[in-house]
Design an enzyme around this catalytic site. Structure first.
Site, mmCIF file in Angstrom:
data_model
loop_
_atom_site.group_PDB
_atom_site.id
_atom_site.type_symbol
_atom_site.label_atom_id
_atom_site.label_comp_id
_atom_site.label_asym_id
_atom_site.label_seq_id
_atom_site.Cartn_x
_atom_site.Cartn_y
_atom_site.Cartn_z
ATOM 1 N N HIS A 23 0.835 -1.211 0.000
ATOM 2 C CA HIS A 23 0.000 0.000 0.000
ATOM 3 C C HIS A 23 0.868 1.260 0.000
ATOM 4 O O HIS A 23 1.267 1.759 1.051
ATOM 5 C CB HIS A 23 -0.930 -0.017 1.227
ATOM 6 C CG HIS A 23 -2.002 1.027 1.192
ATOM 7 N ND1 HIS A 23 -3.337 0.750 1.407
ATOM 8 C CD2 HIS A 23 -1.953 2.366 0.974
ATOM 9 C CE1 HIS A 23 -4.043 1.865 1.315
ATOM 10 N NE2 HIS A 23 -3.218 2.867 1.064
ATOM 11 N N HIS A 25 1.056 5.034 -2.266
ATOM 12 C CA HIS A 25 0.531 5.899 -3.334
ATOM 13 C C HIS A 25 1.685 6.620 -4.033
ATOM 14 O O HIS A 25 2.519 7.243 -3.362
ATOM 15 C CB HIS A 25 -0.405 6.961 -2.763
ATOM 16 C CG HIS A 25 -1.652 6.411 -2.137
ATOM 17 N ND1 HIS A 25 -2.874 6.416 -2.774
ATOM 18 C CD2 HIS A 25 -1.867 5.825 -0.934
ATOM 19 C CE1 HIS A 25 -3.793 5.873 -1.976
ATOM 20 N NE2 HIS A 25 -3.205 5.507 -0.856
ATOM 21 N N HIS A 209 -9.894 1.123 0.247
ATOM 22 C CA HIS A 209 -9.685 1.880 1.492
ATOM 23 C C HIS A 209 -11.005 1.846 2.276
ATOM 24 O O HIS A 209 -12.016 2.360 1.788
ATOM 25 C CB HIS A 209 -9.382 3.349 1.197
ATOM 26 C CG HIS A 209 -7.988 3.647 0.766
ATOM 27 N ND1 HIS A 209 -7.502 3.322 -0.459
ATOM 28 C CD2 HIS A 209 -6.968 4.273 1.428
ATOM 29 C CE1 HIS A 209 -6.242 3.736 -0.547
ATOM 30 N NE2 HIS A 209 -5.892 4.317 0.578
ATOM 31 N N GLU A 212 -11.026 3.218 7.751
ATOM 32 C CA GLU A 212 -9.941 4.126 8.113
ATOM 33 C C GLU A 212 -10.583 5.383 8.706
ATOM 34 O O GLU A 212 -10.511 5.606 9.905
ATOM 35 C CB GLU A 212 -9.118 4.470 6.852
ATOM 36 C CG GLU A 212 -7.995 5.460 7.084
ATOM 37 C CD GLU A 212 -7.435 6.032 5.767
ATOM 38 O OE1 GLU A 212 -8.109 5.949 4.721
ATOM 39 O OE2 GLU A 212 -6.319 6.594 5.815
ATOM 40 N N ASP A 290 1.662 3.807 2.980
ATOM 41 C CA ASP A 290 0.638 4.723 2.455
ATOM 42 C C ASP A 290 1.283 5.836 1.607
ATOM 43 O O ASP A 290 1.277 5.748 0.396
ATOM 44 C CB ASP A 290 -0.203 5.331 3.579
ATOM 45 C CG ASP A 290 -1.619 5.661 3.133
ATOM 46 O OD1 ASP A 290 -2.021 5.212 2.047
ATOM 47 O OD2 ASP A 290 -2.349 6.348 3.884
ATOM 48 N N ASP A 291 1.824 6.863 2.271
ATOM 49 C CA ASP A 291 2.345 8.039 1.559
ATOM 50 C C ASP A 291 3.678 8.445 2.169
ATOM 51 O O ASP A 291 3.743 9.394 2.957
ATOM 52 C CB ASP A 291 1.335 9.192 1.688
ATOM 53 C CG ASP A 291 -0.007 8.824 1.105
ATOM 54 O OD1 ASP A 291 -0.094 8.677 -0.124
ATOM 55 O OD2 ASP A 291 -0.966 8.656 1.881
HETATM 56 N N1 ADE Z 1 -5.271 8.761 -0.663
HETATM 57 C C1 ADE Z 1 -3.991 8.815 -0.264
HETATM 58 N N2 ADE Z 1 -3.841 8.415 1.012
HETATM 59 C C2 ADE Z 1 -5.074 8.058 1.424
HETATM 60 C C3 ADE Z 1 -5.582 7.542 2.617
HETATM 61 N N3 ADE Z 1 -4.806 7.314 3.668
HETATM 62 N N4 ADE Z 1 -6.892 7.303 2.693
HETATM 63 C C4 ADE Z 1 -7.686 7.534 1.643
HETATM 64 N N5 ADE Z 1 -7.268 8.021 0.490
HETATM 65 C C5 ADE Z 1 -5.975 8.279 0.372
HETATM 66 ZN ZN ZN Z 2 -3.886 4.868 1.006
#
Ligand code: ADE
Ligand code: ZN
Length: 348
Positions: A23, A25, A209, A212, A290-291
Site C-alpha cells: 500500500h 501511493h 480503502h 480508516e 501509504d504516503d
Molecule cells: N489517498 C492517499 N492516502 C489516502 C488515505 N490514507 N486514505 C484515503 N485516500 C488516500
Molecule cells: Zn492509502
C-alpha cells in the site's frame, strides 16, 4: 522514546530486511527536491525555501492531525504533474527510493485522474507513462513492481469507469488491480458498486480503502459488496466483532499504515495503534507506508514502529512480511517464487 543512537542502530536492522509493500501511493511518494526542480522548469510559484514548501506537502509536527489536512496535501501535489517528463521522473524515483529501502516487491498505486488534472492530459497517456517508467525503473533497480489504479470516492463514477476500462486494457502490462480511495468519511461507496464489479469480472484484483476514516461496516461493505480481497487500513474493523469474524474467515488482508493513521487523525498516538490487537484477533495484518513522502517515513520506519513502539517480535514481523507476499496480486506461480525467496532471505 528511544535515544537517537538506538534509533539509528535499530533502523539499520530494519533497513537490512527484505520488504514487501502492498500500500503505497505514487502521489504520496514525491521527493521535495524533485518538486523544486519541476516548479523551476514549469514556472510554478512555490515558497523560496524547501522548508516552507515542505509545510504544504508534508505533515508537520504542528499540523492538526485530521483527514482533511492529510488530503489537502494531495491537492497541492497535483500542481506538480506538469509534463510527461515530470510523471516519468516521479515514477522512476518512487521505485528507486523503494529499492534503497530494500523493498523487494511493491504494489504502487496511482490515481490517473489526479495525475492528468493539472494539464488535462488524456487519462490513457498518463497510464501509459506510469507503466513505461515502472517497467524501466523496476528492471534497473531490481524491484518487482505491480501497479494499482486508484479512484477517489469524492470524484465522479464516470471518471472511475474510464479508469477501470484503461486498467482492463493494461492488465498484461503489470496494472493488476483497482482501489477506491479518498474521502471515506463524507462520500458513499454504493455509487461505485457497478464499476468495481466490472473490474473484478474483467480479471482485475480489488483492494478498497475502508474502516480508516469510516466505521467497521465499511469494511463489511468492501468485502461483501465490492469483493475486496484486501482492505486499505481497516483499523476500525475492531469496533464490530461480526466484521472481525467475517474478515478472519475470509482471510482478508489488511494493509495497515500506522504513521498515516496517526497523522490523519484515526488514532490519538502511535503507541495506541491497534495493529497488535488486530493480530491477536486473528486478522491477516500487513505493514505498509501509504504516503512515505507526505508522512516523511520509509517502510523501515514502519517496521521499526511495529517492533519498537508496539512490541511486535522480530519473528512476527518476518512472518508479516511473508504474509504480505502471500496477499500480493501476482499470479500463483510468481507469488510462490517470491514467498520462497523471502522465507530463505528472512531465515524463517
Ligand atoms: N489517498 C492517499 N492516502 C489516502 C488515505 N490514507 N486514505 C484515503 N485516500 C488516500
Ligand atoms: Zn492509502
Amino acid at each position: 522514546m528511544p535515544t537517537a543512537e538506538r534509533v539509528t542502530a535499530s533502523l539499520n536492522t530494519y533497513r537490512a530486511l527484505p520488504k514487501v509493500e502492498l500500500h503505497r501511493h505514487l502521489e504520496g511518494s514525491l521527493r521535495l527536491d524533485t518538486m523544486v526542480d519541476i516548479a523551476r522548469q514549469h514556472g510554478i510559484t512555490i515558497p523560496a525555501d524547501v522548508l516552507r514548501l515542505s509545510t504544504l506537502v508534508q505533515i508537520q509536527e504542528e499540523d492538526k492531525y485530521t483527514f482533511e489536512n492529510f488530503l489537502a496535501k494531495f491537492n497541492t501535489l497535483r500542481l506538480f504533474y506538469r509534463s510527461p517528463d515530470a510523471i516519468h521522473r516521479i515514477t522512476r524515483e518512487a521505485i528507486e527510493d523503494a529499492a534503497k529501502d530494500n523493498v523487494r516487491y511493491m504494489e504502487l498505486r496511482f490515481t490517473p485522474v489526479a495525475l492528468s488534472r493539472a494539464e488535462r492530459f488524456p487519462l490513457h497517456d498518463v497510464v501509459d507513462w506510469v507503466i513505461t517508467s515502472t517497467k524501466e525503473a523496476s528492471e534497473k533497480h531490481g524491484v518487482i513492481v505491480r501497479l494499482i489504479a486508484s479512484m477517489n470516492r469524492h470524484e465522479s463514477t464516470e471518471l472511475a469507469e474510464q479508469v477501470v476500462w484503461l486498467a482492463v486494457e493494461h492488465l498484461e502490462d503489470g496494472l493488476v488491480a483497482i482501489d477506491l480511495a479518498g474521502n471515506e468519511a463524507e462520500f458513499k461507496t454504493e455509487p461505485f458498486y457497478g464499476v468495481v464489479k466490472e473490474a473484478r469480472q474483467s480479471g482485475l484484483h480489488v483492494t478498497i480503502h475502508a474502516g480508516e476514516w469510516g466505521p467497521a461496516t465499511n469494511v463489511k461493505e468492501a468485502i461483501e459488496q465490492l469483493g475486496a480481497e484486501r482492505i486499505g487500513h481497516g483499523v476500525r474493523v475492531l469496533e464490530d466483532e461480526d466484521v472481525v469474524a467475517l474478515a478472519r474467515e475470509r482471510g482478508t488482508a489488511f494493509e495497515v499504515c500506522m504513521t498515516s493513521n496517526y497523522q490523519s487523525g484515526v488514532i490519538g498516538s502511535l503507541d495506541t495503534h491497534p495493529l497488535m490487537k488486530m493480530l491477536e484477533a486473528g486478522l491477516n495484518v500487513t505493514i505498509n507506508t501509504d504516503d512515505p513522502s507526505i508522512s516523511r517515513i520509509t517502510l523501515s520506519h514502519e517496521y521499526y514502529t511495529a517492533c519498537e513502539d508496539l512490541r511486535m517480535t522480530q519473528t512476527i514481523l518476518r512472518e508479516r512480511i511473508v504474509a504480505a507476499a502471500n496477499a500480493c496480486f501476482l499470479p500463483e506461480d510468481e507469488k510462490e517464487e517470491l514467498v520462497t525467496k523471502l522465507y530463505k532471505d528472512l531465515k524463517l
